[in-house]
Write an enzyme that holds these catalytic residues in place. Structure first.
Site, PDB file in Angstrom:
ATOM      1  N   ASN A 127       0.825  -1.094   0.082  1.00 60.69           N
ATOM      2  CA  ASN A 127      -0.017   0.064  -0.094  1.00 60.69           C
ATOM      3  C   ASN A 127       0.883   1.242   0.056  1.00 60.69           C
ATOM      4  OD1 ASN A 127      -2.044  -1.773   0.276  1.00 60.69           O
ATOM      5  ND2 ASN A 127      -2.577  -1.436   2.394  1.00 60.69           N
ATOM      6  N   HIS A 144       5.620  -0.819  -2.903  1.00 62.06           N
ATOM      7  CA  HIS A 144       5.267  -0.211  -3.839  1.00 62.06           C
ATOM      8  C   HIS A 144       5.447   1.162  -3.783  1.00 62.06           C
ATOM      9  CE1 HIS A 144       2.761  -3.956  -5.551  1.00 62.06           C
ATOM     10  NE2 HIS A 144       3.956  -4.294  -5.665  1.00 62.06           N
ATOM     11  N   SER A 182      -4.664  -9.888  -2.772  1.00 61.18           N
ATOM     12  CA  SER A 182      -5.065 -10.758  -3.459  1.00 61.18           C
ATOM     13  C   SER A 182      -4.135 -11.694  -4.053  1.00 61.18           C
ATOM     14  CB  SER A 182      -6.058  -9.980  -4.711  1.00 61.18           C
ATOM     15  OG  SER A 182      -4.853  -9.286  -5.465  1.00 61.18           O
TER      16      SER A 182
HETATM   17  P1  OAD Z   1      -6.197  -6.042  -4.390  1.00 57.75           P
HETATM   18  O1  OAD Z   1      -7.230  -4.932  -4.686  1.00 57.75           O
HETATM   19  O2  OAD Z   1      -5.599  -7.021  -5.543  1.00 57.75           O
HETATM   20  O3  OAD Z   1      -6.861  -7.175  -3.380  1.00 57.75           O
HETATM   21  C1  OAD Z   1      -7.492  -6.750  -2.516  1.00 57.75           C
HETATM   22  C2  OAD Z   1      -7.586  -7.936  -1.436  1.00 57.75           C
HETATM   23  O4  OAD Z   1      -8.200  -7.504  -0.213  1.00 57.75           O
HETATM   24  C3  OAD Z   1      -8.631  -9.019  -2.107  1.00 57.75           C
HETATM   25  O5  OAD Z   1      -8.118 -10.255  -1.741  1.00 57.75           O
HETATM   26  C4  OAD Z   1      -9.989  -8.750  -1.252  1.00 57.75           C
HETATM   27  O6  OAD Z   1     -10.885 -10.046  -0.990  1.00 57.75           O
HETATM   28  C5  OAD Z   1      -9.277  -8.408   0.282  1.00 57.75           C
HETATM   29  N1  OAD Z   1     -10.178  -7.629   0.912  1.00 57.75           N
HETATM   30  C6  OAD Z   1     -11.327  -6.679   0.757  1.00 57.75           C
HETATM   31  N2  OAD Z   1     -11.880  -6.222   1.747  1.00 57.75           N
HETATM   32  C7  OAD Z   1     -10.926  -6.376   2.859  1.00 57.75           C
HETATM   33  C8  OAD Z   1     -11.268  -6.115   4.146  1.00 57.75           C
HETATM   34  N3  OAD Z   1     -12.205  -5.485   4.844  1.00 57.75           N
HETATM   35  N4  OAD Z   1     -10.132  -6.748   4.952  1.00 57.75           N
HETATM   36  C9  OAD Z   1      -9.461  -7.699   4.466  1.00 57.75           C
HETATM   37  N5  OAD Z   1      -9.255  -8.167   3.185  1.00 57.75           N
HETATM   38  C10 OAD Z   1     -10.309  -7.312   2.241  1.00 57.75           C
HETATM   39  O7  OAD Z   1      -4.759  -5.493  -3.484  1.00 57.75           O
HETATM   40  P2  OAD Z   1      -3.448  -5.987  -3.512  1.00 57.75           P
HETATM   41  O8  OAD Z   1      -3.109  -7.343  -3.384  1.00 57.75           O
HETATM   42  O9  OAD Z   1      -2.601  -5.027  -2.513  1.00 57.75           O
HETATM   43  O10 OAD Z   1       0.023  -2.248  -7.392  1.00 57.75           O
HETATM   44  O11 OAD Z   1      -2.925  -5.538  -5.125  1.00 57.75           O
HETATM   45  C11 OAD Z   1      -1.520  -5.477  -5.227  1.00 57.75           C
HETATM   46  C12 OAD Z   1      -1.119  -4.429  -6.032  1.00 57.75           C
HETATM   47  O12 OAD Z   1      -1.995  -4.320  -7.391  1.00 57.75           O
HETATM   48  C13 OAD Z   1      -1.150  -3.067  -5.579  1.00 57.75           C
HETATM   49  O13 OAD Z   1       0.027  -2.730  -4.788  1.00 57.75           O
HETATM   50  C14 OAD Z   1      -1.315  -2.211  -6.835  1.00 57.75           C
HETATM   51  C15 OAD Z   1      -2.307  -2.936  -7.543  1.00 57.75           C
HETATM   52  O14 OAD Z   1      -2.205  -2.800  -8.807  1.00 57.75           O
HETATM   53  C16 OAD Z   1       0.588  -1.278  -7.903  1.00 57.75           C
HETATM   54  O15 OAD Z   1       0.094  -0.250  -8.340  1.00 57.75           O
HETATM   55  C17 OAD Z   1       2.066  -1.616  -8.567  1.00 57.75           C
END
Ligand code: OAD
Length: 251
Positions: free
Chosen positions: A103, A120, A190
């Site tokens: 984040n 990131h 995710s």
């Molecule tokens: P994602 O948006 O891909 O995934 C978010 C995750 O959070 C999902 O698995 C949801 O199920 C989960 N989620 C949703 N609400 C939640 C809650 N209240 N508590 C816990 N989990 C919850 O986000 P990231 O995995 O962070 O990169 O994405 C990775 C990267 O993709 C980011 O850093 C960004 C993006 O493109 C760059 O910008 C380089």
């Protein structure tokens, strides 16, 4: 879920060196939207059009207008939630050493964690494309889009756009922390964007337990992680900590 909360509290009570890997989901309860899934940013915007470095360099005004400015505004209003403060409490208890976060919102530092690897990058700082001078987003003049440095150069957020490399020191420090921990908490990611998504596997291969907290299954569930506690991070973390404190009092 209650069984997994109890199991996580017991695993944390035994652990001596916890590392957390966090993603956008941990900040959802702070009002910051995730990237994927329902209500996700990439549902509305094509990341290749707004989050690739080539897109930014070819039309910085468009990327600033549509994505960066809106995110800086929403981050500026956000406060840490129970999941962020829970990780900070684990650090104060001497359990957690490092947070590796994908984040860019600075909420782990705001909650009180002191060793945060911003894998990131961060939206808290801007950097001039011309002279590379840095400034704080909070105090930068953002009424003119794209914002400019005193030298006239265009300012960019100090985050990693798609198509850019992760800072080598972040890669190195994250790999080292993951390889040395005995428990990894994977919260709100995710786990589809590499190399960050490969970090839990480093921990697992080095013998650590891997616990996920997420309302949904992920790419790690049933393969890399030992178990998934299904639910929103704030609520789950609060329950795990209550259980942990009860356990530690009894001991
Ligand atoms: P994602 O948006 O891909 O995934 C978010 C995750 O959070 C999902 O698995 C949801 O199920 C989960 N989620 C949703 N609400 C939640 C809650 N209240 N508590 C816990 N989990 C919850 O986000 P990231 O995995 O962070 O990169 O994405 C990775 C990267 O993709 C980011 O850093 C960004 C993006 O493109 C760059 O910008 C380089």
């Amino acid at each position: 879920m209650a069984d997994f909360i109890k199991r996580a509290a017991e695993d944390i009570a035994r652990a001596k060196n916890i590392v957390a890997l966090t993603g956008a989901g941990i900040s959802v309860e702070s009002g910051i939207p995730p990237f994927r899934g329902k209500g996700g940013i990439w549902e509305k915007f094509d990341p290749m059009e707004y989050a690739h470095i080539d897109a930014f360099l070819s039309n910085p005004a468009k990327v600033w207008q549509v994505l960066v400015k809106a995110l800086i505004d929403v981050i500026g209003r956000a406060k840490p939630n129970d999941a962020h403060t829970g990780l900070a409490r684990l650090e104060r208890m001497g359990k957690l050493t490092t947070v590796i976060t994908q984040n860019v919102d600075g909420l782990h530092q705001a909650a009180g964690n002191t060793d945060v690897i911003e894998y990131h990058g961060s939206f808290a700082r801007l950097r001039c494309l011309a002279c590379r001078t840095r400034c704080e987003s909070a105090t930068a003049e953002l009424s003119r889009i794209p914002p400019r440095c005193a030298c006239g150069g265009i300012l960019r957020p100090e985050c990693i756009f798609f198509g850019e490399m992760i800072a080598p020191e972040h890669l190195m420090r994250s790999g080292k922390a993951a390889g040395a921990c005995d428990l990894m908490l994977v919260v709100g990611t995710s786990a589809v964007v590499y190399p960050a998504a490969g970090i839990p596997e480093i921990a697992r291969n080095a013998g650590a337990k891997v616990i996920e907290i997420n309302p949904e299954k992920t790419e790690l569930t049933g393969s890399i992680s030992d178990y998934l506690i299904r639910g929103p991070a704030g609520r789950v973390m609060q329950q795990v900590l209550e259980q942990l404190e009860r356990l530690l009092q009894v001991r």
